[in-house]
Design a protein around this motif. Structure first.
Motif, PDB file in Angstrom:
ATOM      1  N   ILE A  15      -0.378 -68.920  58.200  1.00  0.00           N
ATOM      2  CA  ILE A  15      -0.387 -67.649  58.369  1.00  0.00           C
ATOM      3  C   ILE A  15      -0.026 -67.078  57.941  1.00  0.00           C
ATOM      4  O   ILE A  15      -0.144 -65.626  57.327  1.00  0.00           O
ATOM      5  N   THR A  55       0.925 -63.915  54.921  1.00  0.00           N
ATOM      6  CA  THR A  55       0.669 -62.091  54.694  1.00  0.00           C
ATOM      7  C   THR A  55       2.118 -61.238  54.372  1.00  0.00           C
ATOM      8  O   THR A  55       2.502 -60.186  54.126  1.00  0.00           O
ATOM      9  N   THR A  84      -3.225 -63.736  51.635  1.00  0.00           N
ATOM     10  CA  THR A  84      -4.528 -64.188  52.497  1.00  0.00           C
ATOM     11  C   THR A  84      -5.268 -63.262  52.236  1.00  0.00           C
ATOM     12  O   THR A  84      -5.616 -62.469  52.122  1.00  0.00           O
ATOM     13  N   THR A 124      -7.276 -61.179  54.119  1.00  0.00           N
ATOM     14  CA  THR A 124      -7.893 -59.940  54.650  1.00  0.00           C
ATOM     15  C   THR A 124      -6.450 -59.261  53.845  1.00  0.00           C
ATOM     16  O   THR A 124      -7.623 -58.163  53.759  1.00  0.00           O
ATOM     17  N   THR A 132      -9.864 -60.222  65.833  1.00  0.00           N
ATOM     18  CA  THR A 132      -9.706 -60.970  65.219  1.00  0.00           C
ATOM     19  C   THR A 132      -9.761 -62.816  65.807  1.00  0.00           C
ATOM     20  O   THR A 132      -9.970 -64.121  65.041  1.00  0.00           O
ATOM     21  N   ASN A 184     -10.624 -63.652  60.142  1.00  0.00           N
ATOM     22  CA  ASN A 184     -10.004 -62.573  60.135  1.00  0.00           C
ATOM     23  C   ASN A 184     -10.034 -61.091  59.447  1.00  0.00           C
ATOM     24  O   ASN A 184     -10.222 -59.321  59.557  1.00  0.00           O
ATOM     25  N   SER A 185     -10.752 -61.373  58.100  1.00  0.00           N
ATOM     26  CA  SER A 185     -11.546 -60.028  56.914  1.00  0.00           C
ATOM     27  C   SER A 185     -12.262 -59.401  57.977  1.00  0.00           C
ATOM     28  O   SER A 185     -12.791 -58.488  57.685  1.00  0.00           O
ATOM     29  N   SER A 213      -4.653 -60.258  60.488  1.00  0.00           N
ATOM     30  CA  SER A 213      -4.461 -62.277  59.647  1.00  0.00           C
ATOM     31  C   SER A 213      -3.325 -63.267  61.037  1.00  0.00           C
ATOM     32  O   SER A 213      -3.374 -64.066  61.070  1.00  0.00           O
ATOM     33  N   TYR A 255      -9.043 -68.457  63.409  1.00  0.00           N
ATOM     34  CA  TYR A 255      -8.480 -68.967  61.907  1.00  0.00           C
ATOM     35  C   TYR A 255      -9.280 -70.307  61.343  1.00  0.00           C
ATOM     36  O   TYR A 255      -9.189 -71.055  62.451  1.00  0.00           O
TER      37      TYR A 255
END
Length: 584
Positions: free
Chosen positions: A143, A147, A153, A155, A494, A499-500, A533, A542
């Protein structure tokens, strides 16, 4: 005003259904989208805008590119080499986590965790270590690494697509690295030094502590060959099996529970056991006891035991196992079920499946897992040809070239992924049929529906009202407090949904905050992307957390215990960088 209250109430109900798993997430979001369309809160064009969004389309292509790399076996080989170590626990963990976070910056983290989980479990068993010490850090590392880049990701790509849709430039490929790299380094350092103390030691071999066992529920049929028919449970020694507990006896659709040692056994009794996976699997060696699957006593000649986790998007969710047509769809039968250390008392066929359930299946050579569960069965070896490895490196090479072209501004992200996918098809590394199977359609459906729901938040005034409330509450404390409120609200969302979807729902609020305070939207969009995220405190926010949740035998509070400090580390680092570096 009616639209405002209708959207607000509907959103609360939607969040409730998502958090308490009242249905499949994509079905819940699609239902809300249709409801807003039917009531006129959004137009047909607004409802379908998400299906053509650049970020969403890029994600679809990225599934194919990342899938071709994962299938080549290169990632699997890397994990096997990383695990061949005899260093101290801290060095061993750092040797594993840092490369994984780097890989997840360029490859979708879900297949990384799926591929590495069985290897980590097998390695831990062979070295007398607990998988629960490694699997949550494994998920968190992927995760954090996600980022770092635009494609790390979904997101990041979703927020990027929203920026483009609203007339902004969007993120460059490494723009989020200014935040992603520091939070990854700080986060990994925290995991290396503190995870061993904070995480439980749950080894299935610890029969002296029954509460630490991964409790599967299995069903056994007493046949006429059993030597202890018409004798007591105590005489049959069924109450002293290593690591097993006799939960109940099902006789003519009547349950006998609790079971005493003086209970008389009858032919046709169905014994429901709860306990260790290996003992349940071995009980079929006792003459006259027949391990039952979801399709009866179905055991192919060349059968194998397979362990899998039910995904949040499985077609079997919230159905009884006997109603899933499991044998036809997967060429397998469920013989035991584990649900987060709960003792399930019903027959195997009557168990209603939920996300995160771990199934012990007996399968033949034609086993098909489809997308209903993640396969976490330890594998002794995986046959990978040299041609597959060469093609895998070719896929990585093309992806690297496209990343360079995106970084220097020659191609857009969508164009680069489209060209890479076309090259994969032309060289037959991936066939069109395989490409279709690699795409996670349920994820795309959720993201596309979220766009329309986000528009409803804008049209109804809910987004403006929430933004106004945030500013009103935090304005006296300064801009940093406002940024903190946006991060916290996104992070709460989230942990309750995907997350999205959380990023899409928060984006309209971010727009309103930026307009009201007359500041640039991009820094706030970066906060939304990172916060969406950073799902560390629950296993449901997640997908990678859900995978390790069942595989490691964790409990819900394990994620909160180790995840809360990590959430604070990521939050503080992100806000300080955005406020005093990005916004100056």
């Amino acid at each position: 005003m009616m639209a405002f209250y209708f959207v607000m109430i509907t959103m609360i109900i939607m969040l409730f259904c998502l958090f308490f798993e009242k249905g499949r997430p994509e079905v819940i979001l699609a239902s809300v989208l249709v409801l807003f369309l039917f009531t006129g809160i959004i137009t047909p064009e607004e409802a379908t805008a998400g299906f053509s969004n650049e970020g969403m389309l890029t994600i679809a292509l990225l599934f194919i590119v990342a899938g071709s790399i994962q299938r080549s076996g290169i990632v699997d080989r890397l994990f096997q080499r990383l695990l061949q170590s005899s260093h101290s626990p801290k060095k061993r963990l750092s040797k594993l986590l840092f490369p994984i976070s780097f890989i997840s910056a360029f490859v979708n983290n879900t297949p990384i965790v799926i591929a590495s989980t069985p290897m980590v479990k097998k390695w831990c068993d062979e070295n007398g270590m607990s998988p629960s010490k490694f699997l949550i850090p494994l998920s968190y590392a992927t995760i954090l690494g996600g980022t770092i880049t635009l494609i790390g990701t979904s997101t990041n790509l979703v927020v990027h697509g929203l920026l483009l849709e609203n007339g902004y430039e969007g993120f460059s490929f490494f723009q989020l690295s200014a935040i992603g790299i520091p939070i990854t380094l700080f986060g990994l350092a925290y995991l290396v030094f503190f995870s061993n103390k904070l995480l439980p030691d749950r080894r299935s071999a610890s029969f002296t502590e029954p509460e630490l066992l991964k409790k599967y529920t299995g069903e056994v049929l007493v046949t006429e060959q059993f030597s202890y028919i018409n004798r007591t449970v105590k005489e049959a020694q069924l109450r002293s099996l290593k690591g097993l507990f006799l939960v109940s006896i099902l006789r003519h659709e009547r349950a006998i529970a609790p079971v005493s040692g003086e209970t008389i056994l009858k032919e046709g009794d169905r014994l429901v056991f709860s306990g260790d996976i290996s003992t349940i699997a071995e009980i079929q060696r006792m003459k006259g006891l027949q391990l039952q699957g979801s399709s009866g006593s179905y055991f192919p000649k060349n059968h194998q035991l397979i362990e899998g986790i039910v995904t949040p998007h499985s077609s079997h969710l919230f159905k009884k196992i006997k109603d899933t047509n499991f044998r036809h769809q997967h060429q397998a039968a469920v013989i035991a079920v584990h649900r987060q250390n709960q003792r399930l008392k019903s027959k195997i066929g009557d168990i209603v499946l939920k996300p995160g359930d771990v199934l012990l299946m007996v399968a033949g050579e034609q086993f098909h897992k489809k997308k209903d569960f993640y396969d976490i069965t330890p594998i002794d070896h995986k046959l990978v040809t040299q041609r597959q490895i060469r093609l895998g490196w070719l896929s990585i090479g093309w992806l690297g070239v496209m990343i360079i072209l995106v970084t220097i501004g020659v191609l857009s992200m969508l164009t680069a992924m489209a060209v890479t996918t076309l090259l994969l098809f032309l060289t037959k590394i991936v066939t069109p049929g395989e490409g279709r199977d690699l795409i996670q359609w349920h994820v795309l459906l959720m993201i596309a529906c979220s766009f329309g729901i986000g528009t409803a938040l804008l049209n109804s005034g809910v987004a403006a009202s929430m933004a106004g409330l945030l500013i009103q509450l935090t304005a006296p404390l300064g801009l940093l407090a406002t940024l903190l409120s946006i991060y916290v609200l996104t992070n709460i969302f989230t942990e309750m949904m995907t997350n999205s979807a959380a990023a899409v729902f928060m984006f309209p609020i971010a727009i309103e905050v930026a307009h009201t305070l007359e500041i640039d939207l991009l820094p706030i969009a970066m906060i939304v992307a990172i916060a969406a995220s950073a799902s560390f405190m629950t296993p449901i926010g997640y997908q990678t957390n859900l995978i390790v949740y069942g595989a490691g035998g964790y409990r819900f509070h394990d994620f909160l215990k180790i995840g809360f400090p990590l959430t604070l580390i990521v939050m503080v680092t992100t806000l300080l960088i955005v406020r005093f570096v990005v916004m100056i």
